[in-house]
Design a protein around this motif. Sequence first.
Motif, PDB file in Angstrom:
ATOM      1  N   SER A  42       0.834  -1.212   0.000  1.00 53.18           N
ATOM      2  CA  SER A  42       0.000   0.000   0.000  1.00 53.18           C
ATOM      3  C   SER A  42       0.862   1.253   0.000  1.00 53.18           C
ATOM      4  N   ARG A  43       1.980   1.212   0.733  1.00 55.97           N
ATOM      5  CA  ARG A  43       2.877   2.373   0.751  1.00 55.97           C
ATOM      6  C   ARG A  43       3.414   2.644  -0.654  1.00 55.97           C
ATOM      7  N   LYS A  44       3.714   1.571  -1.385  1.00 58.65           N
ATOM      8  CA  LYS A  44       4.194   1.739  -2.759  1.00 58.65           C
ATOM      9  C   LYS A  44       3.091   2.322  -3.644  1.00 58.65           C
ATOM     10  N   PHE A  45       1.852   1.898  -3.407  1.00 55.72           N
ATOM     11  CA  PHE A  45       0.734   2.423  -4.198  1.00 55.72           C
ATOM     12  C   PHE A  45       0.586   3.922  -3.977  1.00 55.72           C
ATOM     13  N   TYR A  46       0.663   4.346  -2.701  1.00 60.70           N
ATOM     14  CA  TYR A  46       0.545   5.774  -2.403  1.00 60.70           C
ATOM     15  C   TYR A  46       1.715   6.551  -3.008  1.00 60.70           C
ATOM     16  N   GLU A  47       2.900   5.983  -2.940  1.00 63.58           N
ATOM     17  CA  GLU A  47       4.073   6.660  -3.480  1.00 63.58           C
ATOM     18  C   GLU A  47       3.947   6.844  -4.997  1.00 63.58           C
ATOM     19  N   GLY A  48       3.461   5.814  -5.689  1.00 63.68           N
ATOM     20  CA  GLY A  48       3.259   5.915  -7.130  1.00 63.68           C
ATOM     21  C   GLY A  48       2.218   6.971  -7.478  1.00 63.68           C
ATOM     22  N   PHE A  49       1.158   7.040  -6.674  1.00 62.99           N
ATOM     23  CA  PHE A  49       0.107   8.024  -6.885  1.00 62.99           C
ATOM     24  C   PHE A  49       0.647   9.442  -6.683  1.00 62.99           C
ATOM     25  N   LEU A  50       1.496   9.603  -5.663  1.00 60.76           N
ATOM     26  CA  LEU A  50       2.140  10.899  -5.423  1.00 60.76           C
ATOM     27  C   LEU A  50       3.015  11.299  -6.607  1.00 60.76           C
ATOM     28  N   GLN A  51       3.751  10.356  -7.153  1.00 58.30           N
ATOM     29  CA  GLN A  51       4.621  10.639  -8.286  1.00 58.30           C
ATOM     30  C   GLN A  51       3.809  11.051  -9.507  1.00 58.30           C
ATOM     31  N   ASP A  52       2.633  10.433  -9.674  1.00 57.69           N
ATOM     32  CA  ASP A  52       1.751  10.835 -10.780  1.00 57.69           C
ATOM     33  C   ASP A  52       1.354  12.302 -10.644  1.00 57.69           C
ATOM     34  N   TYR A  53       1.020  12.708  -9.423  1.00 60.86           N
ATOM     35  CA  TYR A  53       0.620  14.100  -9.193  1.00 60.86           C
ATOM     36  C   TYR A  53       1.811  15.041  -9.354  1.00 60.86           C
ATOM     37  N   ASP A  54       2.953  14.663  -8.792  1.00 60.74           N
ATOM     38  CA  ASP A  54       4.145  15.522  -8.850  1.00 60.74           C
ATOM     39  C   ASP A  54       4.589  15.771 -10.290  1.00 60.74           C
ATOM     40  N   GLY A  55       4.307  14.831 -11.171  1.00 58.58           N
ATOM     41  CA  GLY A  55       4.751  14.972 -12.543  1.00 58.58           C
ATOM     42  C   GLY A  55       3.680  15.450 -13.497  1.00 58.58           C
ATOM     43  N   ASN A  56       2.516  15.853 -12.970  1.00 56.49           N
ATOM     44  CA  ASN A  56       1.408  16.256 -13.840  1.00 56.49           C
ATOM     45  C   ASN A  56       1.065  17.723 -13.601  1.00 56.49           C
ATOM     46  N   SER A  57       1.547  18.580 -14.487  1.00 54.33           N
ATOM     47  CA  SER A  57       1.335  20.021 -14.319  1.00 54.33           C
ATOM     48  C   SER A  57      -0.144  20.392 -14.421  1.00 54.33           C
ATOM     49  N   LEU A  58      -0.901  19.667 -15.233  1.00 53.78           N
ATOM     50  CA  LEU A  58      -2.321  19.963 -15.395  1.00 53.78           C
ATOM     51  C   LEU A  58      -3.077  19.708 -14.093  1.00 53.78           C
ATOM     52  N   ALA A  59      -2.765  18.610 -13.419  1.00 52.48           N
ATOM     53  CA  ALA A  59      -3.398  18.307 -12.137  1.00 52.48           C
ATOM     54  C   ALA A  59      -3.003  19.341 -11.084  1.00 52.48           C
ATOM     55  N   GLN A  60      -1.753  19.746 -11.074  1.00 49.68           N
ATOM     56  CA  GLN A  60      -1.283  20.712 -10.081  1.00 49.68           C
ATOM     57  C   GLN A  60      -1.927  22.079 -10.275  1.00 49.68           C
ATOM     58  N   GLN A  61      -2.227  22.446 -11.521  1.00 50.81           N
ATOM     59  CA  GLN A  61      -2.882  23.722 -11.789  1.00 50.81           C
ATOM     60  C   GLN A  61      -4.288  23.760 -11.206  1.00 50.81           C
ATOM     61  N   GLN A  62      -4.987  22.643 -11.279  1.00 49.05           N
ATOM     62  CA  GLN A  62      -6.398  22.619 -10.891  1.00 49.05           C
ATOM     63  C   GLN A  62      -6.627  22.095  -9.479  1.00 49.05           C
ATOM     64  N   LEU A  63      -5.612  21.453  -8.916  1.00 47.87           N
ATOM     65  CA  LEU A  63      -5.779  20.787  -7.639  1.00 47.87           C
ATOM     66  C   LEU A  63      -4.667  21.205  -6.690  1.00 47.87           C
ATOM     67  N   ASP A  64      -5.014  21.970  -5.658  1.00 47.59           N
ATOM     68  CA  ASP A  64      -4.026  22.428  -4.689  1.00 47.59           C
ATOM     69  C   ASP A  64      -3.389  21.235  -3.983  1.00 47.59           C
ATOM     70  N   ARG A  65      -2.091  21.338  -3.711  1.00 51.07           N
ATOM     71  CA  ARG A  65      -1.375  20.222  -3.088  1.00 51.07           C
ATOM     72  C   ARG A  65      -1.974  19.843  -1.737  1.00 51.07           C
ATOM     73  N   LYS A  66      -2.397  20.833  -0.957  1.00 42.62           N
ATOM     74  CA  LYS A  66      -2.983  20.522   0.349  1.00 42.62           C
ATOM     75  C   LYS A  66      -4.277  19.738   0.198  1.00 42.62           C
ATOM     76  N   GLU A  67      -5.059  20.090  -0.816  1.00 51.26           N
ATOM     77  CA  GLU A  67      -6.299  19.346  -1.066  1.00 51.26           C
ATOM     78  C   GLU A  67      -5.979  17.916  -1.494  1.00 51.26           C
ATOM     79  N   PHE A  68      -4.959  17.783  -2.331  1.00 52.41           N
ATOM     80  CA  PHE A  68      -4.530  16.457  -2.772  1.00 52.41           C
ATOM     81  C   PHE A  68      -4.043  15.637  -1.573  1.00 52.41           C
ATOM     82  N   ASN A  69      -3.202  16.257  -0.735  1.00 50.42           N
ATOM     83  CA  ASN A  69      -2.692  15.560   0.451  1.00 50.42           C
ATOM     84  C   ASN A  69      -3.829  15.137   1.374  1.00 50.42           C
ATOM     85  N   GLN A  70      -4.840  15.998   1.509  1.00 54.20           N
ATOM     86  CA  GLN A  70      -5.954  15.689   2.409  1.00 54.20           C
ATOM     87  C   GLN A  70      -6.718  14.461   1.924  1.00 54.20           C
TER      88      GLN A  70
END
Length: 295
Positions: free
Chosen positions: A69-97
């Motif tokens: 599960s930790r690996k799954f979360y880490e992969g999901f985080l990497q998807d967000y960190d590398g996706n500028s479109l997601a970061q534009q529309q989705l605040d990091r704190k909201e994503f973390n929450q």
Amino acid sequence: MDSLHFKQQGLINPKLTSICDICLQRGEDAEQFANNTVQTFATTLLYSFVGKDGDDKQDPSFFVKKKQSRKFYEGFLQDYDGNSLAQQQLDRKEFNQAIIKSETGVVDFVPNPGLDFNTNLQKLGLQVDFQLNEVDYIDRERIRAKYKYRCQYCGRSGRSVDHKDPVSLSHNNDFDNLILSCSECNRIKSNMPFKLFTELNDQIPEINKQLVKYENTLRSLQEEFEQRRRKIAATMHLKGVVQDPELNAMRKQNKKLQDAIDSLQSDYDSLRKVRENHFVNGWKVAELEKEEDII
């Protein structure tokens, strides 16, 4: 995890925390945890370290118990960190929450690497619009006619209407931001800045000319192959036989032509790969040059 999850601004130099930003947002105290790796980086780079001194092996407990599960979360985080479109529309704190709610069981779903990034987002209650390209059919046809169905980057035939400034970054669907490309250049360019892509492209004019020659030659040979194949089928129908000396000779000639096409296609694909690597490496170098430090 990317170093940005442990890095915070300090009074003079950045400071590194023993736990990530998600744990901090959860309310955990960085000073209660050891992290030898991060502490070593902090010491080497003369950064402040917020955490407990000592062996981090003495802190074996994880909030997420299962390693998978930790690996799954880490992969999901990497998807967000590398996706500028997601970061534009989705605040990091909201994503973390949303991740915190998943980890604590408030949301009964763990990011699944077998699903695409958008599906994982939706199952965690997050919404990102990945369809920002609103160019209508008429404008697409106008662009194709304007450039005579030729890729404006490499010169090969093309039908892909490309945004000079990536739509994921500019949201600009204006006519003057549109250009025609082949599907390959469109894919390679992706979210690369238009200026950088054209600069890298201008460095390889001879390769682009060779690609056009390969494409034209392959198209001509493939058309000839199809004509011969149809002639063989017509001859079989007229003669009412499958095997005879004339047909076998025709098949032999077509086999030689197919071998020539396969050999040429292999060389063509190798050159395309070299060209793609040129852009990929050029973009990586440009991104690395922007970085101010190594963590």
